[in-house]
Design a protein around this motif. Structure first.
Motif, PDB file in Angstrom:
ATOM      1  N   ASP A   1      70.978 -59.907  41.290  1.00 67.09           N
ATOM      2  CA  ASP A   1      71.249 -58.811  41.413  1.00 67.09           C
ATOM      3  C   ASP A   1      72.774 -58.053  41.615  1.00 67.09           C
ATOM      4  O   ASP A   1      72.859 -57.001  41.367  1.00 67.09           O
ATOM      5  N   GLY A   2      73.349 -59.134  42.331  1.00 64.07           N
ATOM      6  CA  GLY A   2      74.796 -58.554  42.845  1.00 64.07           C
ATOM      7  C   GLY A   2      74.834 -58.034  44.047  1.00 64.07           C
ATOM      8  O   GLY A   2      73.699 -57.438  44.661  1.00 64.07           O
ATOM      9  N   VAL A   3      75.820 -57.921  45.050  1.00 64.56           N
ATOM     10  CA  VAL A   3      75.981 -57.494  46.296  1.00 64.56           C
ATOM     11  C   VAL A   3      76.093 -56.055  46.144  1.00 64.56           C
ATOM     12  O   VAL A   3      76.998 -55.391  45.493  1.00 64.56           O
ATOM     13  N   PRO A   4      75.146 -55.231  46.815  1.00 68.03           N
ATOM     14  CA  PRO A   4      75.160 -53.894  46.911  1.00 68.03           C
ATOM     15  C   PRO A   4      76.532 -53.181  47.498  1.00 68.03           C
ATOM     16  O   PRO A   4      77.186 -53.839  48.226  1.00 68.03           O
ATOM     17  N   ARG A   5      76.676 -52.054  47.291  1.00 67.84           N
ATOM     18  CA  ARG A   5      77.867 -51.429  47.610  1.00 67.84           C
ATOM     19  C   ARG A   5      77.980 -51.170  48.879  1.00 67.84           C
ATOM     20  O   ARG A   5      78.912 -51.213  49.633  1.00 67.84           O
ATOM     21  N   ASN A   6      76.774 -50.926  49.878  1.00 70.21           N
ATOM     22  CA  ASN A   6      76.628 -51.007  51.051  1.00 70.21           C
ATOM     23  C   ASN A   6      75.732 -52.141  51.596  1.00 70.21           C
ATOM     24  O   ASN A   6      74.766 -51.978  52.091  1.00 70.21           O
ATOM     25  N   PRO A   7      76.404 -53.208  51.890  1.00 67.72           N
ATOM     26  CA  PRO A   7      75.546 -54.527  52.154  1.00 67.72           C
ATOM     27  C   PRO A   7      74.977 -54.096  53.582  1.00 67.72           C
ATOM     28  O   PRO A   7      73.663 -54.613  53.827  1.00 67.72           O
ATOM     29  N   ALA A   8      75.518 -53.658  54.512  1.00 64.83           N
ATOM     30  CA  ALA A   8      75.070 -53.510  56.168  1.00 64.83           C
ATOM     31  C   ALA A   8      73.757 -52.534  55.843  1.00 64.83           C
ATOM     32  O   ALA A   8      72.536 -52.972  56.142  1.00 64.83           O
ATOM     33  N   GLY A   9      73.743 -51.492  54.872  1.00 63.54           N
ATOM     34  CA  GLY A   9      72.807 -50.527  54.961  1.00 63.54           C
ATOM     35  C   GLY A   9      71.551 -51.087  54.112  1.00 63.54           C
ATOM     36  O   GLY A   9      70.527 -50.829  54.402  1.00 63.54           O
ATOM     37  N   TRP A  10      72.013 -51.871  53.148  1.00 64.37           N
ATOM     38  CA  TRP A  10      70.775 -52.617  52.430  1.00 64.37           C
ATOM     39  C   TRP A  10      70.325 -53.595  53.410  1.00 64.37           C
ATOM     40  O   TRP A  10      69.021 -53.559  53.207  1.00 64.37           O
ATOM     41  N   LEU A  11      70.811 -54.281  54.177  1.00 60.66           N
ATOM     42  CA  LEU A  11      70.153 -55.309  55.202  1.00 60.66           C
ATOM     43  C   LEU A  11      69.201 -54.370  56.085  1.00 60.66           C
ATOM     44  O   LEU A  11      68.078 -55.055  56.306  1.00 60.66           O
ATOM     45  N   VAL A  12      69.830 -53.246  56.615  1.00 64.68           N
ATOM     46  CA  VAL A  12      68.890 -52.338  57.709  1.00 64.68           C
ATOM     47  C   VAL A  12      67.783 -52.107  56.827  1.00 64.68           C
ATOM     48  O   VAL A  12      66.638 -51.999  57.417  1.00 64.68           O
ATOM     49  N   THR A  13      67.800 -51.281  55.777  1.00 62.43           N
ATOM     50  CA  THR A  13      66.660 -50.761  55.087  1.00 62.43           C
ATOM     51  C   THR A  13      65.797 -52.024  54.662  1.00 62.43           C
ATOM     52  O   THR A  13      64.749 -51.752  54.939  1.00 62.43           O
ATOM     53  N   THR A  14      66.274 -53.211  54.135  1.00 62.35           N
ATOM     54  CA  THR A  14      65.156 -54.072  53.648  1.00 62.35           C
ATOM     55  C   THR A  14      64.535 -54.620  55.165  1.00 62.35           C
ATOM     56  O   THR A  14      63.227 -54.825  54.819  1.00 62.35           O
ATOM     57  N   GLY A  15      65.124 -54.799  55.995  1.00 68.61           N
ATOM     58  CA  GLY A  15      64.755 -55.223  57.315  1.00 68.61           C
ATOM     59  C   GLY A  15      63.611 -54.372  57.783  1.00 68.61           C
ATOM     60  O   GLY A  15      62.328 -54.854  58.234  1.00 68.61           O
ATOM     61  N   ARG A  16      63.770 -52.966  57.633  1.00 70.20           N
ATOM     62  CA  ARG A  16      62.810 -52.274  58.096  1.00 70.20           C
ATOM     63  C   ARG A  16      61.686 -52.175  57.239  1.00 70.20           C
ATOM     64  O   ARG A  16      60.448 -52.080  57.803  1.00 70.20           O
ATOM     65  N   ARG A  17      61.829 -52.001  55.812  1.00 73.24           N
ATOM     66  CA  ARG A  17      60.669 -52.286  54.908  1.00 73.24           C
ATOM     67  C   ARG A  17      59.965 -53.388  55.373  1.00 73.24           C
ATOM     68  O   ARG A  17      58.700 -53.147  55.079  1.00 73.24           O
ATOM     69  N   ARG A  18      60.431 -54.469  55.345  1.00 69.57           N
ATOM     70  CA  ARG A  18      59.759 -55.810  55.628  1.00 69.57           C
ATOM     71  C   ARG A  18      59.056 -55.803  56.783  1.00 69.57           C
ATOM     72  O   ARG A  18      57.720 -56.079  56.915  1.00 69.57           O
ATOM     73  N   ALA A  19      59.444 -54.829  57.916  1.00 62.97           N
ATOM     74  CA  ALA A  19      58.768 -54.954  59.163  1.00 62.97           C
ATOM     75  C   ALA A  19      57.456 -53.968  58.833  1.00 62.97           C
ATOM     76  O   ALA A  19      56.397 -54.285  59.326  1.00 62.97           O
ATOM     77  N   ILE A  20      57.662 -52.886  58.085  1.00 64.63           N
ATOM     78  CA  ILE A  20      56.527 -52.182  57.952  1.00 64.63           C
ATOM     79  C   ILE A  20      55.447 -52.694  57.050  1.00 64.63           C
ATOM     80  O   ILE A  20      54.485 -52.567  57.118  1.00 64.63           O
ATOM     81  N   ASP A  21      56.054 -53.488  55.910  1.00 69.11           N
ATOM     82  CA  ASP A  21      55.027 -54.439  55.172  1.00 69.11           C
ATOM     83  C   ASP A  21      54.259 -55.248  56.198  1.00 69.11           C
ATOM     84  O   ASP A  21      53.148 -55.735  56.008  1.00 69.11           O
ATOM     85  N   ARG A  22      54.753 -55.866  56.960  1.00 68.99           N
ATOM     86  CA  ARG A  22      54.299 -56.957  57.988  1.00 68.99           C
ATOM     87  C   ARG A  22      53.236 -56.191  58.685  1.00 68.99           C
ATOM     88  O   ARG A  22      52.094 -56.608  59.048  1.00 68.99           O
ATOM     89  N   LEU A  23      53.505 -54.889  59.300  1.00 73.64           N
ATOM     90  CA  LEU A  23      52.688 -54.246  60.127  1.00 73.64           C
ATOM     91  C   LEU A  23      51.265 -53.890  59.205  1.00 73.64           C
ATOM     92  O   LEU A  23      50.288 -53.853  59.784  1.00 73.64           O
ATOM     93  N   ARG A  24      51.537 -53.353  57.860  1.00 71.55           N
ATOM     94  CA  ARG A  24      50.484 -53.123  56.994  1.00 71.55           C
ATOM     95  C   ARG A  24      49.575 -54.156  56.955  1.00 71.55           C
ATOM     96  O   ARG A  24      48.083 -54.025  56.824  1.00 71.55           O
ATOM     97  N   ARG A  25      50.036 -55.412  56.683  1.00 73.65           N
ATOM     98  CA  ARG A  25      49.470 -56.603  56.131  1.00 73.65           C
ATOM     99  C   ARG A  25      48.628 -57.286  57.603  1.00 73.65           C
ATOM    100  O   ARG A  25      47.405 -57.275  57.551  1.00 73.65           O
ATOM    101  N   ASP A  26      49.288 -56.848  58.576  1.00 73.50           N
ATOM    102  CA  ASP A  26      48.597 -57.295  59.962  1.00 73.50           C
ATOM    103  C   ASP A  26      47.152 -56.343  60.326  1.00 73.50           C
ATOM    104  O   ASP A  26      46.139 -56.681  60.655  1.00 73.50           O
ATOM    105  N   ARG A  27      47.548 -55.196  59.707  1.00 70.00           N
ATOM    106  CA  ARG A  27      46.530 -54.036  60.181  1.00 70.00           C
ATOM    107  C   ARG A  27      45.366 -54.403  59.051  1.00 70.00           C
ATOM    108  O   ARG A  27      44.162 -54.550  59.272  1.00 70.00           O
ATOM    109  N   THR A  28      45.726 -54.658  57.719  1.00 63.27           N
ATOM    110  CA  THR A  28      44.900 -54.748  56.843  1.00 63.27           C
ATOM    111  C   THR A  28      43.904 -56.054  57.222  1.00 63.27           C
ATOM    112  O   THR A  28      42.730 -56.241  57.118  1.00 63.27           O
TER     113      THR A  28
END
Length: 194
Positions: A162-189
């Motif tokens: 996909d290529g390196v995003p314009r703001n790699p640090a922001g991308w990493l923070v956002t991706t980390g948060r989304r993955r954490a939310i996904d894990r919480l939802r999966r655990d709750r389900t």
């Protein structure tokens, strides 16, 4: 001698997976391919699923050894990422027989969810990702605490295509948060289904 026989059986299994596909592999065929009796694979592994698990373990062991060979104790996070990308692409561009077998096992497990080796493939993939996360986490004292090492694993998988995003640090923070939310939802389900 036992270790040599098991390695021969694992290598034979990987060759057969690459040639005829996981579904057609039997313990008897693996024993014959390795130059042993038809029953030796059954004696060592008990069931096909355990043999497939061991093929996945062998791939993870090879990958860890390749990573270790490319790093020094004082390696920076950037060095870690470079070695991870280099080793990963060396395997993807010209996969050795064990890695080719792993890729075919993953594809077969996705295409046929009831495959008897699906759990083994899932465990091996989880172990592989854990290795990546561990390597990144070990070097992440250079990285802010709010960056999830798991997000680096996603970056390793996506950025080459996909290529390196314009703001790699922001991308990493956002991706980390989304993955954490996904894990919480999966655990709750999962908890609700119990």
């Amino acid at each position: 001698r036992r270790d040599a026989a098991e390695l021969g059986l694992i290598t034979a299994a990987a060759e057969l997976i690459s040639e005829i596909g996981p579904a057609a592999v039997t313990l008897a065929k693996v024993g014959e391919r390795a130059g042993y009796s038809r029953g030796l694979a059954a004696h060592h592994f008990g069931a096909k699923a355990e043999l497939m698990r061991r093929v996945g373990d062998a791939v993870s062991d090879e990958f860890r050894a390749a990573l270790q060979a490319g790093l020094r104790p004082e390696s920076s996070l950037l060095d870690h990422l470079r070695v991870l990308v280099s080793v990963y692409f060396d395997v993807v561009v010209d996969p050795p027989v064990l890695h080719r077998a792993r890729l075919l096992l993953i594809a077969d497990a996705v295409a046929h969810p009831s495959a008897d080796h699906r759990d083994a493939v899932t465990d091996a993939d989880r172990d592989f990702r854990s290795t990546l996360r561990g390597r990144i986490a070990a070097a992440s004292d250079e990285v802010p605490d709010d960056l999830d090492p798991d997000a680096f694993t996603v970056a390793l998988e996506r950025w080459p295509s996909d290529g390196v995003p314009r703001n790699p640090a922001g991308w990493l923070v956002t991706t980390g948060r989304r993955r954490a939310i996904d894990r919480l939802r999966r655990d709750r389900t999962f908890a609700r289904k119990r």
